[in-house]
Scaffold this motif. Structure first.
Motif, mmCIF file in Angstrom:
data_model
loop_
_atom_site.group_PDB
_atom_site.id
_atom_site.type_symbol
_atom_site.label_atom_id
_atom_site.label_comp_id
_atom_site.label_asym_id
_atom_site.label_seq_id
_atom_site.Cartn_x
_atom_site.Cartn_y
_atom_site.Cartn_z
ATOM 1 N N ASP A 24 28.699 32.455 97.814
ATOM 2 C CA ASP A 24 28.057 31.183 97.484
ATOM 3 C C ASP A 24 28.907 30.091 98.120
ATOM 4 O OD1 ASP A 24 26.708 29.041 96.458
ATOM 5 O OD2 ASP A 24 27.184 29.434 94.363
ATOM 6 N N LEU A 25 28.368 29.462 99.164
ATOM 7 C CA LEU A 25 29.121 28.517 99.979
ATOM 8 C C LEU A 25 28.771 27.088 99.561
ATOM 9 C CD1 LEU A 25 31.112 28.291 102.330
ATOM 10 C CD2 LEU A 25 29.171 28.442 103.905
ATOM 11 N N GLY A 26 29.802 26.314 99.207
ATOM 12 C CA GLY A 26 29.569 25.019 98.598
ATOM 13 C C GLY A 26 29.097 25.233 97.172
ATOM 14 N N CYS A 27 29.845 26.068 96.457
ATOM 15 C CA CYS A 27 29.400 26.629 95.174
ATOM 16 C C CYS A 27 29.482 25.667 94.008
ATOM 17 C CB CYS A 27 30.205 27.881 94.849
ATOM 18 S SG CYS A 27 31.985 27.561 94.637
ATOM 19 N N GLY A 28 30.205 24.543 94.158
ATOM 20 C CA GLY A 28 30.409 23.680 93.007
ATOM 21 C C GLY A 28 31.093 24.446 91.889
ATOM 22 N N ASP A 29 30.596 24.280 90.669
ATOM 23 C CA ASP A 29 31.206 24.990 89.540
ATOM 24 C C ASP A 29 30.431 26.247 89.174
ATOM 25 O OD1 ASP A 29 28.976 23.880 88.338
ATOM 26 O OD2 ASP A 29 30.031 23.152 86.563
ATOM 27 N N GLY A 30 29.628 26.738 90.126
ATOM 28 C CA GLY A 30 29.004 28.042 89.925
ATOM 29 C C GLY A 30 27.559 28.038 89.488
ATOM 30 N N THR A 31 26.818 26.985 89.782
ATOM 31 C CA THR A 31 25.417 26.923 89.372
ATOM 32 C C THR A 31 24.611 28.083 89.934
ATOM 33 O OG1 THR A 31 25.496 24.516 89.126
ATOM 34 C CG2 THR A 31 23.323 25.505 89.432
ATOM 35 N N THR A 32 24.952 28.542 91.125
ATOM 36 C CA THR A 32 24.310 29.720 91.712
ATOM 37 C C THR A 32 25.176 30.958 91.542
ATOM 38 O OG1 THR A 32 23.263 28.285 93.359
ATOM 39 C CG2 THR A 32 23.254 30.641 93.813
ATOM 40 N N ALA A 33 26.481 30.809 91.693
ATOM 41 C CA ALA A 33 27.385 31.961 91.658
ATOM 42 C C ALA A 33 27.401 32.662 90.307
ATOM 43 C CB ALA A 33 28.805 31.521 92.028
ATOM 44 N N ILE A 34 27.401 31.893 89.226
ATOM 45 C CA ILE A 34 27.454 32.508 87.890
ATOM 46 C C ILE A 34 26.204 33.343 87.612
ATOM 47 C CG2 ILE A 34 27.498 32.009 85.409
ATOM 48 C CD1 ILE A 34 30.219 31.544 86.639
ATOM 49 N N PRO A 35 24.988 32.824 87.841
ATOM 50 C CA PRO A 35 23.812 33.676 87.653
ATOM 51 C C PRO A 35 23.799 34.899 88.562
ATOM 52 C CG PRO A 35 23.157 31.384 87.759
ATOM 53 C CD PRO A 35 24.610 31.436 88.135
ATOM 54 N N ALA A 36 24.284 34.751 89.795
ATOM 55 C CA ALA A 36 24.346 35.903 90.702
ATOM 56 C C ALA A 36 25.259 36.977 90.135
ATOM 57 C CB ALA A 36 24.821 35.464 92.087
ATOM 58 N N ALA A 37 26.375 36.561 89.556
ATOM 59 C CA ALA A 37 27.302 37.529 88.959
ATOM 60 C C ALA A 37 26.670 38.209 87.745
ATOM 61 C CB ALA A 37 28.602 36.823 88.558
ATOM 62 N N ARG A 38 25.822 37.501 87.023
ATOM 63 C CA ARG A 38 25.142 38.112 85.877
ATOM 64 C C ARG A 38 24.199 39.224 86.314
ATOM 65 N NH1 ARG A 38 23.785 32.780 83.702
ATOM 66 N NH2 ARG A 38 25.425 32.069 82.296
ATOM 67 N N HIS A 39 23.776 39.194 87.583
ATOM 68 C CA HIS A 39 22.947 40.261 88.135
ATOM 69 C C HIS A 39 23.805 41.415 88.644
ATOM 70 C CE1 HIS A 39 18.809 38.455 88.320
ATOM 71 N NE2 HIS A 39 19.520 37.367 88.079
ATOM 72 N N ALA A 40 25.088 41.389 88.332
ATOM 73 C CA ALA A 40 26.049 42.454 88.653
ATOM 74 C C ALA A 40 26.450 42.472 90.115
ATOM 75 C CB ALA A 40 25.528 43.823 88.210
ATOM 76 N N ALA A 41 26.173 41.384 90.844
ATOM 77 C CA ALA A 41 26.652 41.295 92.217
ATOM 78 C C ALA A 41 28.158 41.019 92.221
ATOM 79 C CB ALA A 41 25.918 40.186 92.962
ATOM 80 N N GLN A 42 28.803 41.346 93.335
ATOM 81 C CA GLN A 42 30.194 40.970 93.550
ATOM 82 C C GLN A 42 30.180 39.634 94.288
ATOM 83 O OE1 GLN A 42 32.750 42.883 92.266
ATOM 84 N NE2 GLN A 42 31.021 44.008 91.381
ATOM 85 N N VAL A 43 30.592 38.578 93.615
ATOM 86 C CA VAL A 43 30.360 37.224 94.110
ATOM 87 C C VAL A 43 31.677 36.512 94.421
ATOM 88 C CG1 VAL A 43 29.256 34.998 93.629
ATOM 89 C CG2 VAL A 43 28.281 37.114 92.671
ATOM 90 N N VAL A 44 31.680 35.813 95.552
ATOM 91 C CA VAL A 44 32.773 34.908 95.899
ATOM 92 C C VAL A 44 32.172 33.515 96.040
ATOM 93 C CG1 VAL A 44 34.525 34.275 97.601
ATOM 94 C CG2 VAL A 44 34.089 36.693 97.091
ATOM 95 N N GLY A 45 32.712 32.555 95.312
ATOM 96 C CA GLY A 45 32.295 31.169 95.437
ATOM 97 C C GLY A 45 33.340 30.384 96.204
ATOM 98 N N VAL A 46 32.909 29.638 97.211
ATOM 99 C CA VAL A 46 33.823 28.837 98.026
ATOM 100 C C VAL A 46 33.365 27.385 97.983
ATOM 101 C CG1 VAL A 46 34.654 28.372 100.373
ATOM 102 C CG2 VAL A 46 34.457 30.736 99.564
#
Length: 270
Positions: free
Chosen positions: A41-63
């Motif tokens: 998740d590029l330009g992730c802020g505080d995880g508005t996209t990254a956190i839900p993606a992680a809830r789907h069991a993905a391995q997520v990196v937010g930058v």
């Protein structure tokens, strides 16, 4: 300091991001994320996209370029008990800390579009995406009559001229520019698709209260008010923005605000 970093560390974007959670989750739900998918998740802020993606069991990196937002994302992940998402500071124009062909999915929703060198951004997104992977961007559209494009348009009229060589982030909302930038990174036009979509901001309180959040916590709007104050035009800016927020509000109650905004969804298949 990097001017872009200073802009996004100004104020507290997390206060605005609170109004973006529901639409962020809806975007992630439409990405068909499967367990163990590697997601950036590029330009992730505080995880508005990254956190839900992680809830789907993905391995997520937010930058994100803003260190305060990276720290806020890490706190949110801990609060949600998510160990499959990490947040790190980085520049979308230069992802040298990330290896080639690493991610199955690179997502940037209103993030990488604000980086100053768009061709470098496209090149880096392609580089870190594995063959067969996807890049999905959400970009605001110049001249669009809905909220964010109009905020930026109104604010620019009260702000000093941008520095020489400045490329507006809104140029990412023009299809031919997207094709040109990814084309320079080796992507065929046939592998790029576009769709217009709606992102809805949801906040407690009135439209005027929501505008106050932008004025107090959103870097670009804070800058516009500071420039308007210097030129004695704060009241004019306030009136224009308040009229915009009131006219765009679709809520039928007096206790909350709902404002939809149109954006360009870009999908790149590698």
């Amino acid at each position: 300091m990097n001017a872009n970093k200073a802009l996004w560390e100004k104020g507290d974007f997390t206060r605005l991001a609170e109004s973006m959670r529901t639409s962020g989750e809806a975007i992630v739900a439409g990405l068909k994320i499967t367990p163990d998918l590697k997601v950036l998740d590029l330009g992730c802020g505080d995880g508005t996209t990254a956190i839900p993606a992680a809830r789907h069991a993905a391995q997520v990196v937010g930058v994100d370029i803003a260190e305060n937002l990276v720290a806020a994302g890490a706190r949110r992940a801990e609060e949600h008990g998510l160990t499959n998402v990490t947040f790190q500071q980085g520049d979308a124009c230069d992802l040298s800390g990330l290896a080639d062909d690493t991610f199955d999915l690179v997502v940037s929703i209103f993030g990488a579009m604000f980086a100053p060198r768009p061709f470098d951004v496209a090149k880096e997104m392609v580089r870190v995406t594995r063959p067969g992977g996807r890049i999905v961007m959400g970009n605001w559209i110049p001249g669009d009559p809905t909220l964010v494009a109009q905020i930026l348009k109104i604010s620019s009229a009260y702000s000093p001229p941008p520095p020489e060589g400045f490329i507006s982030p809104m140029t990412w909302g023009v299809e031919k520019n997207v094709i040109e930038r990814f084309g320079a990174a080796g992507v065929a036009e046939s592998d790029i698709s576009f769709a217009k979509d709606i992102y809805t901001f949801e906040a407690e309180g009135s439209p005027s209260d929501f505008l106050a959040t932008f004025r107090t916590y959103y870097g670009p709007t804070m800058n516009a008010y500071e420039a308007a104050e210097a030129s004695g035009r704060v009241a004019q800016l306030q009136d224009e923005l308040e009229a915009l927020f009131i006219s765009q509000n679709t809520s039928t109650t007096d206790t909350d605000t709902r404002i939809p905004a149109t954006f360009l969804r870009v999908t790149v298949n590698l």
